[in-house]
Scaffold this active site. Structure first.
Site: not given
Ligand SMILES: *[C@@H]1O[C@H](CO)[C@@H](O)[C@H](O)[C@H]1NC(C)=O
Ligand SMILES: *[C@@H]1O[C@H](CO)[C@@H](O)[C@H](O)[C@H]1NC(C)=O
Ligand SMILES: *[C@@H]1O[C@H](CO)[C@@H](O)[C@H](O)[C@H]1NC(C)=O
Ligand SMILES: *[C@@H]1O[C@H](CO)[C@@H](O)[C@H](O)[C@H]1NC(C)=O
Length: 428
Positions: A109, A309
């Site tokens: 992440d 992201d």
């Protein structure tokens, strides 16, 4: 004679290299300052489940549904990580933790920092496919006192130091993890790194992280794996969304490079909370969309902006920008009926009929255009053909991993640049 000498030299240097390599691996913990990097393979969350296309899309969609209901009511938070919810749209990194080393899959992440895994004794944990990490069974675990200056913002404790351990509660907007902050030895492909600070999670919001055993923050803050390794850069190539069997390589450190020509680069916006990018506009084919320049600007109160992201699946755009993209697609697709689907804009195809082809969508970043072929912004859900993007109100816009598939992406942290180029990742 000459060739033989040359050959001998070559053999010698190969031997030397091998010795060096063995030393590197063996002594890695001692020479962290010259961290040479690791390659690891990302797998898709849900790759061990038998999900059909609709379910695959749906699981990744749940997060966006949560985001929609929360975005309008929540005030923007400057430091909070990107919202994470349960989905199978994520890419998992396998970490080995402790002594003896125990493997666990964690969501890779770039939208947050904390590294964490579920720990014994668990108070409120979700099911995971691997054994829970148990600090009492590892010989290399270390504790962090609650008054640790390094993590003052995160640590709390009920006892006066030095009796107290650092307990934390890290929130993702719609999900959270709570436990103690500890240190451990991590192993990546035989390279051992001692003293990595991580969250030993004894309770978390069960709805949001299933399919993994935790999360690996690759963000810009001090707690992220990248920062803790002192890595100057990292890169990944994500395979196609529907190819849940192939692995996607992730390179951390000097080994992260983009091969060949055709690489484009844009600077990160100077804000260390996320990998913010400066997006100037969007076009589809030769149609420049009428998007106000303020749509993607990072405001002084921390709202807005555009980030990249790896832990979000579908790109979400500021509402006005989203409307313009939707309008442009509608003007290009004339002869298909629109229908209700999992996304806001879907077309009904006749059974077995392939979708029409659309021109590339181009994201005009400061100094670099990113081309998205239609397979990176449209998605097939059975006989539905949908725009794989969502609207984010007036909050942060996010470039999700569906839009990053089949690209090499390099985060040059030291030089504050993002570089990218197209690649058929499934074939590499
Ligand atoms: C802090 O952690 C250590 C090691 O796990 C444990 O022995 C100790 O009881 C903990 N302290 C408190 C106050 O919980
Ligand atoms: C952690 O914070 C969240 C959000 O504020 C809260 O809902 C949750 O109950 C907290 N968890 C613990 C264990 O305190
Ligand atoms: C481990 O890291 C912490 C935090 O960075 C530091 O305070 C501590 O001294 C380190 N311990 C060792 C044994 O290197
Ligand atoms: C996928 O599975 C669901 C049941 O979980 C079913 O309702 C749906 O029709 C299936 N879709 C396709 C395209 O096979």
């Amino acid at each position: 004679m000459q060739t033989i000498t040359k050959k001998n030299k070559l053999i010698l240097s190969k031997k030397k290299m091998r010795t060096l390599l063995i030393m590197l691996i063996f002594f890695a913990p001692l020479i962290l300052s010259t961290f040479t990097g690791v390659r690891t393979d990302l797998t898709r969350a849900g790759s061990n489940q038998k999900l059909n296309t609709t379910e695959l899309i749906h699981h990744a969609m749940i997060r966006d549904k949560f985001r929609h209901t929360n975005l309008y009511s929540n005030s923007p938070s400057i430091t909070s990580p990107v919202r994470k919810d349960s989905s199978f749209g994520e890419y998992l990194m396998t970490l080995s933790i402790g002594t003896p080393a125990l493997k666990y899959p964690a969501i890779a992440d770039t939208g947050s920092d904390l590294i964490w895994t579920q720990c014994q004794p668990c108070k409120s944990c979700f099911e995971q496919s691997t054994t829970f990490y148990d600090p009492s069974k590892s010989s290399t675990v270390g504790i962090i006192p609650c008054n640790s200056h390094t993590y003052l913002n995160l640590c709390t404790g009920n006892y006066p130091p030095p009796l107290c351990n650092c307990t934390y509660n890290y929130t993702y907007g719609t999900g959270w993890t709570s436990g103690t902050l500890d240190t451990e030895k991590f192993t990546f492909n035989q390279v051992q790194i001692p003293n990595i600070t991580f969250g030993c999670s004894t309770s978390s919001d069960k709805r949001y992280f299933s399919g993994s055993s935790g999360l690996v923050g690759l963000g810009r803050g001090p707690l992220s794996l990248i920062s803790q390794l002192g890595a100057t850069k990292f890169s990944y190539r994500l395979t196609s969304f529907f190819d849940i069997k192939s692995t996607s390589p992730l390179f951390i450190g000097p080994v992260a490079t983009l091969p060949g020509n055709g690489m484009k680069s844009t600077s990160f916006v100077n804000n260390r909370n996320h990998y913010y990018l400066s997006l100037k506009g969007i076009s589809i084919g030769n149609m420049a969309l009428l998007i106000p320049s303020s749509s993607f600007a990072l405001k002084s109160d921390g709202s807005g902006g555009f980030i990249i992201d790896s832990g979000t699946t579908y790109t979400s755009l500021q509402i006005e920008a989203y409307r313009q993209v939707r309008k442009a697609i509608s003007s290009l697709v004339k002869n298909l009926p629109t229908t209700v689907g999992q996304f806001d804009l879907c077309y009904q195809l006749q059974s077995g009929m392939p979708p029409p082809s659309l021109p590339n969508m181009v994201l005009h970043f400061n100094g670099a255009d990113m081309e998205l072929p239609d397979s990176n912004y449209m998605i097939m859900d059975g006989n539905l053909w949908c725009l794989a993007m969502t609207a984010s109100g007036n909050l942060m816009s996010i470039l999700g991993n569906y839009q990053q598939q089949n690209k090499h992406i390099l985060y040059d942290v030291a030089n504050e640049m993002l570089s990218f180029m197209s690649a058929l990742c499934d074939k590499l």
